[in-house]
Design a protein around this motif. Structure first.
Motif, PDB file in Angstrom:
ATOM      1  N   ASP A  44       0.810  -1.221   0.000  1.00  0.00           N
ATOM      2  CA  ASP A  44       0.000   0.000   0.000  1.00  0.00           C
ATOM      3  C   ASP A  44       0.843   1.270   0.000  1.00  0.00           C
ATOM      4  O   ASP A  44       0.315   2.367  -0.043  1.00  0.00           O
ATOM      5  CB  ASP A  44      -0.932   0.017   1.213  1.00  0.00           C
ATOM      6  N   TRP A  45       2.163   1.162   0.027  1.00  0.00           N
ATOM      7  CA  TRP A  45       2.997   2.359   0.096  1.00  0.00           C
ATOM      8  C   TRP A  45       2.852   3.274  -1.110  1.00  0.00           C
ATOM      9  O   TRP A  45       2.943   4.497  -0.952  1.00  0.00           O
ATOM     10  CB  TRP A  45       4.466   1.973   0.280  1.00  0.00           C
ATOM     11  N   PRO A  46       2.638   2.769  -2.327  1.00  0.00           N
ATOM     12  CA  PRO A  46       2.438   3.696  -3.448  1.00  0.00           C
ATOM     13  C   PRO A  46       1.268   4.647  -3.241  1.00  0.00           C
ATOM     14  O   PRO A  46       1.244   5.736  -3.818  1.00  0.00           O
ATOM     15  CB  PRO A  46       2.193   2.761  -4.639  1.00  0.00           C
ATOM     16  N   ASP A  47       0.289   4.270  -2.405  1.00  0.00           N
ATOM     17  CA  ASP A  47      -0.837   5.154  -2.114  1.00  0.00           C
ATOM     18  C   ASP A  47      -0.445   6.262  -1.150  1.00  0.00           C
ATOM     19  O   ASP A  47      -1.129   7.278  -1.045  1.00  0.00           O
ATOM     20  CB  ASP A  47      -1.993   4.351  -1.510  1.00  0.00           C
ATOM     21  N   ILE A  48       0.662   6.068  -0.421  1.00  0.00           N
ATOM     22  CA  ILE A  48       1.106   7.027   0.589  1.00  0.00           C
ATOM     23  C   ILE A  48       2.290   7.840   0.084  1.00  0.00           C
ATOM     24  O   ILE A  48       2.356   9.053   0.276  1.00  0.00           O
ATOM     25  CB  ILE A  48       1.509   6.279   1.885  1.00  0.00           C
ATOM     26  N   HIS A  49       3.226   7.154  -0.564  1.00  0.00           N
ATOM     27  CA  HIS A  49       4.447   7.799  -1.026  1.00  0.00           C
ATOM     28  C   HIS A  49       4.595   7.603  -2.527  1.00  0.00           C
ATOM     29  O   HIS A  49       4.849   6.499  -2.994  1.00  0.00           O
ATOM     30  CB  HIS A  49       5.671   7.215  -0.305  1.00  0.00           C
ATOM     31  N   GLU A  50       4.452   8.691  -3.264  1.00  0.00           N
ATOM     32  CA  GLU A  50       4.479   8.618  -4.724  1.00  0.00           C
ATOM     33  C   GLU A  50       5.778   8.011  -5.232  1.00  0.00           C
ATOM     34  O   GLU A  50       5.792   7.305  -6.240  1.00  0.00           O
ATOM     35  CB  GLU A  50       4.283  10.019  -5.307  1.00  0.00           C
TER      36      GLU A  50
ATOM     37  N   PHE B 237       6.185   4.360  -6.166  1.00  0.00           N
ATOM     38  CA  PHE B 237       5.387   3.871  -7.292  1.00  0.00           C
ATOM     39  C   PHE B 237       5.896   4.485  -8.596  1.00  0.00           C
ATOM     40  O   PHE B 237       6.292   5.635  -8.649  1.00  0.00           O
ATOM     41  CB  PHE B 237       3.917   4.255  -7.100  1.00  0.00           C
ATOM     42  N   GLY B 238       5.889   3.692  -9.643  1.00  0.00           N
ATOM     43  CA  GLY B 238       6.225   4.208 -10.963  1.00  0.00           C
ATOM     44  C   GLY B 238       7.704   4.307 -11.243  1.00  0.00           C
ATOM     45  O   GLY B 238       8.104   4.828 -12.281  1.00  0.00           O
ATOM     46  N   LYS B 239       8.540   3.809 -10.335  1.00  0.00           N
ATOM     47  CA  LYS B 239       9.976   3.826 -10.554  1.00  0.00           C
ATOM     48  C   LYS B 239      10.443   2.474 -11.095  1.00  0.00           C
ATOM     49  O   LYS B 239       9.695   1.501 -11.113  1.00  0.00           O
ATOM     50  CB  LYS B 239      10.706   4.177  -9.255  1.00  0.00           C
ATOM     51  N   LYS B 240      11.718   2.392 -11.487  1.00  0.00           N
ATOM     52  CA  LYS B 240      12.210   1.196 -12.181  1.00  0.00           C
ATOM     53  C   LYS B 240      13.414   0.540 -11.508  1.00  0.00           C
ATOM     54  O   LYS B 240      13.972  -0.411 -12.046  1.00  0.00           O
ATOM     55  CB  LYS B 240      12.591   1.563 -13.624  1.00  0.00           C
ATOM     56  N   LEU B 241      13.804   1.032 -10.331  1.00  0.00           N
ATOM     57  CA  LEU B 241      14.964   0.468  -9.642  1.00  0.00           C
ATOM     58  C   LEU B 241      14.624   0.155  -8.181  1.00  0.00           C
ATOM     59  O   LEU B 241      15.428   0.355  -7.287  1.00  0.00           O
ATOM     60  CB  LEU B 241      16.149   1.433  -9.687  1.00  0.00           C
ATOM     61  N   GLN B 242      13.432  -0.338  -7.951  1.00  0.00           N
ATOM     62  CA  GLN B 242      12.974  -0.550  -6.585  1.00  0.00           C
ATOM     63  C   GLN B 242      13.533  -1.841  -5.980  1.00  0.00           C
ATOM     64  O   GLN B 242      13.765  -2.839  -6.669  1.00  0.00           O
ATOM     65  CB  GLN B 242      11.455  -0.566  -6.522  1.00  0.00           C
ATOM     66  N   SER B 243      13.733  -1.805  -4.663  1.00  0.00           N
ATOM     67  CA  SER B 243      14.231  -2.946  -3.883  1.00  0.00           C
ATOM     68  C   SER B 243      13.185  -3.303  -2.822  1.00  0.00           C
ATOM     69  O   SER B 243      12.369  -2.461  -2.450  1.00  0.00           O
ATOM     70  CB  SER B 243      15.549  -2.582  -3.199  1.00  0.00           C
ATOM     71  N   PRO B 244      13.215  -4.547  -2.326  1.00  0.00           N
ATOM     72  CA  PRO B 244      14.160  -5.631  -2.594  1.00  0.00           C
ATOM     73  C   PRO B 244      13.754  -6.422  -3.825  1.00  0.00           C
ATOM     74  O   PRO B 244      12.662  -6.218  -4.375  1.00  0.00           O
ATOM     75  CB  PRO B 244      14.050  -6.490  -1.329  1.00  0.00           C
ATOM     76  N   ILE B 245      14.600  -7.358  -4.225  1.00  0.00           N
ATOM     77  CA  ILE B 245      14.308  -8.208  -5.373  1.00  0.00           C
ATOM     78  C   ILE B 245      14.665  -9.652  -5.038  1.00  0.00           C
ATOM     79  O   ILE B 245      15.317  -9.938  -4.039  1.00  0.00           O
ATOM     80  CB  ILE B 245      15.100  -7.768  -6.630  1.00  0.00           C
TER      81      ILE B 245
ATOM     82  N   ALA C 127      22.246  -1.758  -8.256  1.00  0.00           N
ATOM     83  CA  ALA C 127      21.774  -0.425  -7.918  1.00  0.00           C
ATOM     84  C   ALA C 127      20.271  -0.473  -7.760  1.00  0.00           C
ATOM     85  O   ALA C 127      19.553  -0.836  -8.691  1.00  0.00           O
ATOM     86  CB  ALA C 127      22.156   0.570  -9.009  1.00  0.00           C
ATOM     87  N   GLY C 128      19.792  -0.122  -6.555  1.00  0.00           N
ATOM     88  CA  GLY C 128      18.361  -0.181  -6.279  1.00  0.00           C
ATOM     89  C   GLY C 128      17.915   0.989  -5.424  1.00  0.00           C
ATOM     90  O   GLY C 128      18.353   2.123  -5.633  1.00  0.00           O
ATOM     91  N   SER C 129      17.064   0.687  -4.441  1.00  0.00           N
ATOM     92  CA  SER C 129      16.437   1.740  -3.647  1.00  0.00           C
ATOM     93  C   SER C 129      16.471   1.387  -2.167  1.00  0.00           C
ATOM     94  O   SER C 129      16.815   0.271  -1.776  1.00  0.00           O
ATOM     95  CB  SER C 129      14.981   1.934  -4.075  1.00  0.00           C
ATOM     96  N   PHE C 130      16.063   2.362  -1.331  1.00  0.00           N
ATOM     97  CA  PHE C 130      15.747   2.039   0.052  1.00  0.00           C
ATOM     98  C   PHE C 130      14.538   1.098   0.042  1.00  0.00           C
ATOM     99  O   PHE C 130      13.684   1.198  -0.848  1.00  0.00           O
ATOM    100  CB  PHE C 130      15.392   3.288   0.843  1.00  0.00           C
ATOM    101  N   THR C 131      14.434   0.243   1.025  1.00  0.00           N
ATOM    102  CA  THR C 131      13.290  -0.678   1.082  1.00  0.00           C
ATOM    103  C   THR C 131      12.213  -0.172   2.043  1.00  0.00           C
ATOM    104  O   THR C 131      11.395  -0.942   2.537  1.00  0.00           O
ATOM    105  CB  THR C 131      13.736  -2.090   1.509  1.00  0.00           C
ATOM    106  N   TYR C 132      12.217   1.133   2.285  1.00  0.00           N
ATOM    107  CA  TYR C 132      11.209   1.768   3.127  1.00  0.00           C
ATOM    108  C   TYR C 132      10.942   3.149   2.540  1.00  0.00           C
ATOM    109  O   TYR C 132      11.788   3.713   1.834  1.00  0.00           O
ATOM    110  CB  TYR C 132      11.684   1.873   4.584  1.00  0.00           C
ATOM    111  N   PRO C 133       9.761   3.730   2.778  1.00  0.00           N
ATOM    112  CA  PRO C 133       9.473   5.053   2.229  1.00  0.00           C
ATOM    113  C   PRO C 133      10.502   6.084   2.672  1.00  0.00           C
ATOM    114  O   PRO C 133      10.952   6.057   3.807  1.00  0.00           O
ATOM    115  CB  PRO C 133       8.087   5.371   2.808  1.00  0.00           C
TER     116      PRO C 133
END
Length: 270
Positions: free
Chosen positions: A27-33, A36-44, A194-200
Motif C-alpha cells: 500500500d505504500w504507493p498510495d502514501i508515497h508517490e 510507485f512508478g519507478k524502475k529500480l525498486q528494492s528488494p528483489i 543499484a536499487g532503492s531504500f526498502t522503506y518510504p
C-alpha cells in the motif's frame, strides 16, 4: 559510477515514518508517490535468470570497529546508529567497474524479519542491513551491505546477534560489526546491484551488496527478532517489504554476481 550522485536532505536519508507494515509495503504507493512508478525498486529476488556473472573486478573491504551505539525506536522501525552523530561503525571500501575506490562509513543497522531479499526464491529468517554513507564528500551516496541468517538449532549462538540481544534495552552500548563481517568473510560470493531504500520514500540512490551464503543461528536468537516484528498492530506479518516485480518496479535493475575468487582454484586442485 554505479549510482548517480545526489545531495540528500536528512529527511531523505532517514526516510519517512508515516507508514506501516500491515500490507508489507503493497500500500505504500498510495502514501508515497516515489514508491510507485519507478524502475529500480528494492528488494528483489536474486536468481540466475537476471544475473550477470562476468564482472570479476568487484572488491569489498570492510574495516569495522567497536563503536558506541544507541537504538532508536518508533512505530515503523528500530535502528542501531552511532551514539555520536559524527561517528560511524567503521569504513567500507569498494572498487568496481563503475567507479574508482570509494569509502563509505556505516551509519544505520536494520533488522528485517523475515528477510527482504530472496535468493532463488528462498526467504531466510533474518536479514541484517548495514547502510553506509559516502565519506570525505559533501555529496552523498548510499551503499547497503546485507547478510542473512537461517535457523539451525545445532548452531552456536552468533556473537553479533547476542551483542544486540543482550543490550537491546540499554541507553547505549558498544557494538562491534567485525563480529559479523570481516575481511575474510568479504571474499564470499555476493550480489551487487543499484536499487532503492526498502522503506518510504523508496529513494533510488542505493547500492546493494547482498551476500549469498547465510549465517546459522539457533531459534533462541532468531525468535527475539521475530517477536519484535510480528503479531503487532504495526507489524502483523513481519517488517519486510515484498520483493519487487522484475518486469515493472524493478525493471531496470541489473544484477552482478561476484563469485568466490578461490572456488576455481579449489576445483582445479581436486
Amino acid at each position: 559510477m554505479i549510482l548517480s550522485l545526489l545531495i540528500l536532505s536528512l529527511s531523505t536519508v532517514y526516510g519517512s515514518d508515516d507508514y506501516d507494515y500491515t500490507s508489507n509495503g503493497k500500500d505504500w504507493p498510495d502514501i508515497h508517490e516515489y514508491c510507485f512508478g519507478k524502475k529500480l525498486q528494492s528488494p528483489i529476488n536474486l536468481d540466475n535468470n537476471y544475473t550477470n556473472t562476468n564482472e570479476d573486478d568487484m572488491y569489498f573491504f570492510p574495516k569495522y570497529k567497536p563503536t558506541k551505539v544507541r537504538i532508536t525506536k518508533n512505530q515503523t522501525t528500530h535502528r542501531i546508529i552511532p551514539a555520536t552523530d559524527t561517528d560511524n561503525f567503521g569504513p567500507l571500501y569498494t572498487v568496481n567497474s563503475w567507479s574508482d575506490s570509494v569509502a563509505y562509513g556505516g551509519k544505520i543497522i536494520f533488522f528485517r524479519s523475515e528477510a527482504e531479499h530472496k535468493i532463488n526464491g528462498v526467504q531466510y529468517n533474518l536479514e541484517v542491513q548495514i547502510q553506509h554513507t559516502m565519506l570525505f564528500a559533501t555529496i552523498q551516496n548510499r551503499s547497503t551491505v546485507s547478510v542473512f541468517f537461517i535457523q539451525d538449532d545445532t548452531a552456536q549462538k552468533h556473537p553479533f546477534l547476542q551483542q544486540v540481544i543482550d543490550n537491546y534495552n540499554k541507553e547505549d552500548f558498544i557494538l562491534d560489526l567485525s563480529e559479523l563481517i570481516t575481511s575474510a568473510f568479504s571474499i564470499q560470493p555476493y550480489y551487487l546491484y543499484a536499487g532503492s531504500f526498502t522503506y518510504p520514500d523508496c529513494t533510488e540512490r542505493n547500492s546493494w551488496y547482498v551476500f549469498e551464503r547465510p549465517f546459522k543461528a539457533p531459534s533462541s536468537q532468531l525468535s527475539f527478532f521475530y517477536n519484535l516484528y510480528h503479531n503487532t498492530e504495526i507489524f502483523p506479518n513481519g517488517n519486510y517489504r515484498v520483493v519487487q516485480d522484475r518486469k515493472s518496479s524493478a525493471k531496470n535493475v541489473k544484477v552482478y554476481y561476484r563469485k568466490d575468487p578461490y572456488a576455481a582454484t579449489a576445483q582445479e586442485e581436486q
